[in-house]
Motif scaffolding. Structure first.
Motif, PDB file in Angstrom:
ATOM      1  N   PRO A  73     -73.738  -1.456  -9.954  1.00 17.13           N
ATOM      2  CA  PRO A  73     -73.488  -1.831  -8.560  1.00 17.13           C
ATOM      3  C   PRO A  73     -72.024  -2.131  -8.258  1.00 17.13           C
ATOM      4  O   PRO A  73     -71.568  -1.915  -7.135  1.00 17.13           O
ATOM      5  CB  PRO A  73     -74.354  -3.072  -8.354  1.00 17.13           C
ATOM      6  N   GLU A  74     -71.271  -2.590  -9.260  1.00 12.88           N
ATOM      7  CA  GLU A  74     -69.862  -2.910  -9.039  1.00 12.88           C
ATOM      8  C   GLU A  74     -69.036  -1.682  -8.661  1.00 12.88           C
ATOM      9  O   GLU A  74     -67.948  -1.792  -8.108  1.00 12.88           O
ATOM     10  CB  GLU A  74     -69.260  -3.611 -10.265  1.00 12.88           C
ATOM     11  N   ASP A  75     -69.561  -0.477  -8.955  1.00 13.64           N
ATOM     12  CA  ASP A  75     -68.866   0.764  -8.629  1.00 13.64           C
ATOM     13  C   ASP A  75     -69.338   1.370  -7.301  1.00 13.64           C
ATOM     14  O   ASP A  75     -68.843   2.428  -6.911  1.00 13.64           O
ATOM     15  CB  ASP A  75     -69.075   1.792  -9.750  1.00 13.64           C
ATOM     16  N   GLU A  76     -70.278   0.747  -6.640  1.00 15.41           N
ATOM     17  CA  GLU A  76     -70.873   1.296  -5.414  1.00 15.41           C
ATOM     18  C   GLU A  76     -70.415   0.476  -4.204  1.00 15.41           C
ATOM     19  O   GLU A  76     -71.095  -0.445  -3.761  1.00 15.41           O
ATOM     20  CB  GLU A  76     -72.398   1.256  -5.512  1.00 15.41           C
ATOM     21  N   GLU A  77     -69.246   0.814  -3.665  1.00 14.24           N
ATOM     22  CA  GLU A  77     -68.664   0.026  -2.568  1.00 14.24           C
ATOM     23  C   GLU A  77     -69.576  -0.032  -1.343  1.00 14.24           C
ATOM     24  O   GLU A  77     -69.736  -1.085  -0.728  1.00 14.24           O
ATOM     25  CB  GLU A  77     -67.299   0.593  -2.159  1.00 14.24           C
TER      26      GLU A  77
END
Length: 137
Positions: A88-92
């Protein structure tokens, strides 16, 4: 009360073993935009019960202000996937929607209802009335 707060609450009635998540019966919802903070939003993910957040968003949709569009963010209610993304940290886009759900939607008036006992906790001016002592009821 933000949906993040809702995600942390449970029924405190003696004998209740399944008092989470509290069912939201909203009568007034408010949208109040806050600055997006990616790092803070990512830090909240491990603390969340994600399925409870998805249920909370469904219950918020039942509010009259949401049905009319008055209590909605400019782009409508956040649309979250049925499961957390793998990273999720890569899904702005996901993080922005999650931020809106957690921090920008506020339950102003309504009730929180224990799923097991049916006990209702009123919410007035955004403050849930979660009594600490069952003897006071």
């Amino acid at each position: 009360m933000r949906l993040l707060t809702h995600n942390l609450l449970q029924c405190n009635k003696k004998g209740v073993t399944n008092g989470f998540p509290l069912i939201i019966r909203p009568t007034k919802i408010k949208y109040e935009e806050s600055p997006f903070d990616k790092d803070f939003t990512v830090a909240m993910i491990p603390k969340l019960e994600y399925s409870a957040l998805l249920k909370a968003l469904q219950w918020v949709q039942e509010c009259p202000g949401v049905a009319s569009g008055d209590a909605l963010p400019p782009s409508s209610l956040p649309q979250l996937p049925g499961e957390l993304p793998g990273k999720p940290e890569d899904e702005e886009g996901f993080l922005r929607q999650l931020h809106t759900a957690l921090f920008d939607l506020h339950l102003v008036e309504g009730h929180l209802v224990c799923p097991e006992s049916g006990r209702e906790f009123p919410v007035n001016d955004g403050i849930p009335n979660m009594l600490l002592n069952d003897d006071e009821v």
